[in-house]
Motif scaffolding. Sequence first.
Motif, mmCIF file in Angstrom:
data_model
loop_
_atom_site.group_PDB
_atom_site.id
_atom_site.type_symbol
_atom_site.label_atom_id
_atom_site.label_comp_id
_atom_site.label_asym_id
_atom_site.label_seq_id
_atom_site.Cartn_x
_atom_site.Cartn_y
_atom_site.Cartn_z
ATOM 1 N N ASP A 35 0.228 14.562 -6.149
ATOM 2 C CA ASP A 35 -0.083 14.399 -7.404
ATOM 3 C C ASP A 35 1.476 14.784 -7.940
ATOM 4 O O ASP A 35 1.644 15.926 -8.201
ATOM 5 N N VAL A 36 2.296 13.810 -8.581
ATOM 6 C CA VAL A 36 3.762 14.068 -8.876
ATOM 7 C C VAL A 36 3.766 14.330 -10.509
ATOM 8 O O VAL A 36 4.725 14.756 -10.855
ATOM 9 N N ASP A 37 2.860 13.799 -11.113
ATOM 10 C CA ASP A 37 2.920 13.896 -12.509
ATOM 11 C C ASP A 37 1.761 14.926 -13.111
ATOM 12 O O ASP A 37 1.743 15.062 -14.345
ATOM 13 N N ASP A 38 1.224 15.709 -12.510
ATOM 14 C CA ASP A 38 0.035 16.730 -12.628
ATOM 15 C C ASP A 38 -0.894 16.217 -13.645
ATOM 16 O O ASP A 38 -1.414 16.925 -14.393
ATOM 17 N N ASP A 39 -1.483 15.135 -13.472
ATOM 18 C CA ASP A 39 -2.779 14.527 -14.226
ATOM 19 C C ASP A 39 -3.887 14.584 -13.336
ATOM 20 O O ASP A 39 -5.009 14.436 -13.982
ATOM 21 N N GLY A 40 -3.830 15.321 -12.271
ATOM 22 C CA GLY A 40 -5.038 15.467 -11.488
ATOM 23 C C GLY A 40 -5.622 14.445 -10.551
ATOM 24 O O GLY A 40 -6.197 14.265 -9.828
ATOM 25 N N THR A 41 -4.537 13.479 -10.567
ATOM 26 C CA THR A 41 -5.014 11.998 -9.529
ATOM 27 C C THR A 41 -3.661 11.837 -8.744
ATOM 28 O O THR A 41 -2.559 11.911 -9.132
ATOM 29 N N ALA A 42 -3.756 11.541 -7.471
ATOM 30 C CA ALA A 42 -2.896 11.377 -6.412
ATOM 31 C C ALA A 42 -2.105 10.075 -7.014
ATOM 32 O O ALA A 42 -2.446 9.305 -7.159
ATOM 33 N N ASP A 43 -0.794 10.179 -6.862
ATOM 34 C CA ASP A 43 0.315 9.253 -7.070
ATOM 35 C C ASP A 43 0.631 8.679 -5.642
ATOM 36 O O ASP A 43 1.394 7.503 -5.535
ATOM 37 N N LEU A 44 0.548 9.398 -4.733
ATOM 38 C CA LEU A 44 0.852 9.344 -3.359
ATOM 39 C C LEU A 44 0.196 9.588 -2.269
ATOM 40 O O LEU A 44 -0.383 10.758 -2.645
ATOM 41 N N LEU A 45 -0.060 8.684 -1.479
ATOM 42 C CA LEU A 45 -1.117 9.221 -0.201
ATOM 43 C C LEU A 45 -0.255 8.620 0.844
ATOM 44 O O LEU A 45 -0.040 7.560 1.270
ATOM 45 N N ALA A 46 0.240 9.861 1.757
ATOM 46 C CA ALA A 46 0.621 9.644 3.198
ATOM 47 C C ALA A 46 -0.364 10.053 4.290
ATOM 48 O O ALA A 46 -0.984 11.044 4.157
ATOM 49 N N VAL A 47 -0.404 9.175 5.168
ATOM 50 C CA VAL A 47 -1.201 9.214 6.380
ATOM 51 C C VAL A 47 -0.813 9.323 7.567
ATOM 52 O O VAL A 47 0.228 8.410 8.109
ATOM 53 N N ASP A 48 -0.955 10.257 8.325
ATOM 54 C CA ASP A 48 -0.521 10.561 9.609
ATOM 55 C C ASP A 48 -1.758 10.144 10.528
ATOM 56 O O ASP A 48 -2.734 10.806 10.757
ATOM 57 N N THR A 49 -1.779 8.618 10.914
ATOM 58 C CA THR A 49 -3.218 8.397 11.602
ATOM 59 C C THR A 49 -3.369 8.962 12.886
ATOM 60 O O THR A 49 -4.645 8.979 12.955
ATOM 61 N N ASP A 50 -2.673 9.384 13.523
ATOM 62 C CA ASP A 50 -2.849 9.825 15.029
ATOM 63 C C ASP A 50 -2.721 11.326 14.969
ATOM 64 O O ASP A 50 -2.884 12.119 16.051
ATOM 65 N N GLY A 51 -2.316 12.061 13.990
ATOM 66 C CA GLY A 51 -2.161 13.603 13.859
ATOM 67 C C GLY A 51 -0.821 14.309 14.462
ATOM 68 O O GLY A 51 -0.874 15.253 15.127
ATOM 69 N N ASP A 52 -0.012 13.257 14.874
ATOM 70 C CA ASP A 52 1.089 13.778 15.890
ATOM 71 C C ASP A 52 2.237 14.277 14.730
ATOM 72 O O ASP A 52 3.281 14.589 15.233
ATOM 73 N N GLY A 53 1.807 14.623 13.599
ATOM 74 C CA GLY A 53 2.945 14.996 12.693
ATOM 75 C C GLY A 53 3.971 14.156 12.085
ATOM 76 O O GLY A 53 4.896 14.635 10.979
ATOM 77 N N VAL A 54 3.846 12.819 12.257
ATOM 78 C CA VAL A 54 4.633 11.688 11.924
ATOM 79 C C VAL A 54 3.837 10.913 10.974
ATOM 80 O O VAL A 54 2.821 10.392 11.130
ATOM 81 N N ILE A 55 4.276 10.570 9.620
ATOM 82 C CA ILE A 55 3.558 9.702 8.616
ATOM 83 C C ILE A 55 3.657 8.396 9.220
ATOM 84 O O ILE A 55 4.703 7.707 9.596
ATOM 85 N N ASP A 56 2.261 7.620 9.191
ATOM 86 C CA ASP A 56 2.390 6.474 9.649
ATOM 87 C C ASP A 56 2.341 5.281 8.398
ATOM 88 O O ASP A 56 2.587 4.056 8.338
ATOM 89 N N GLN A 57 1.497 5.677 7.258
ATOM 90 C CA GLN A 57 1.215 4.836 6.239
ATOM 91 C C GLN A 57 1.375 5.522 4.876
ATOM 92 O O GLN A 57 1.309 6.788 4.779
ATOM 93 N N VAL A 58 1.907 4.966 3.879
ATOM 94 C CA VAL A 58 2.301 5.606 2.429
ATOM 95 C C VAL A 58 1.668 4.424 1.558
ATOM 96 O O VAL A 58 2.019 3.523 1.506
ATOM 97 N N LEU A 59 0.745 5.087 0.654
ATOM 98 C CA LEU A 59 0.378 4.216 -0.336
ATOM 99 C C LEU A 59 1.051 5.005 -1.710
ATOM 100 O O LEU A 59 0.780 6.402 -1.711
ATOM 101 N N ILE A 60 1.354 4.271 -2.723
ATOM 102 C CA ILE A 60 1.981 4.816 -3.927
ATOM 103 C C ILE A 60 1.625 4.032 -5.083
ATOM 104 O O ILE A 60 1.380 2.605 -5.213
ATOM 105 N N ASP A 61 1.396 4.816 -6.083
ATOM 106 C CA ASP A 61 0.722 4.219 -7.447
ATOM 107 C C ASP A 61 2.189 4.494 -8.305
ATOM 108 O O ASP A 61 2.584 5.401 -8.784
ATOM 109 N N GLN A 62 3.119 3.436 -8.357
ATOM 110 C CA GLN A 62 4.397 3.294 -8.894
ATOM 111 C C GLN A 62 4.079 3.428 -10.785
ATOM 112 O O GLN A 62 5.030 4.016 -11.209
ATOM 113 N N ASP A 63 3.122 2.778 -11.066
ATOM 114 C CA ASP A 63 3.105 2.586 -12.718
ATOM 115 C C ASP A 63 2.233 3.790 -13.035
ATOM 116 O O ASP A 63 1.912 4.108 -14.487
#
Length: 88
Positions: A35-63
């Motif tokens: 949550d980058v704007d402190d509104d209580g809702t995630a603006d970015l979701l980063a997912v490490d799909t296999d738990g290896d410590g490396v991000i595999d997917q990122v979803l971003i709420d731009q607006d």
Amino acid sequence: MGFDEVHKMDITGDGTEDTVGVRRNEDGSVEYHVDVDDDGTADLLAVDTDGDGVIDQVLIDQDGDGKYDTAAVDLNGDGTIDAVAEKE
């Protein structure tokens, strides 16, 4: 659905702490809800799909409307984003 951990850290590099909720899933994947704007809702979701410590997917709420409109993916697992798609 709660988080396993919640952290305050500057993810965006703007000098302001962002809230990061960490969820560790039974399948070994780890989700980072940011949550980058402190509104209580995630603006970015980063997912490490296999738990290896490396991000595999990122979803971003731009607006800031609460809906993800950009997706970025590491297609070959090398730790670098290979593809980005934006909703028009």
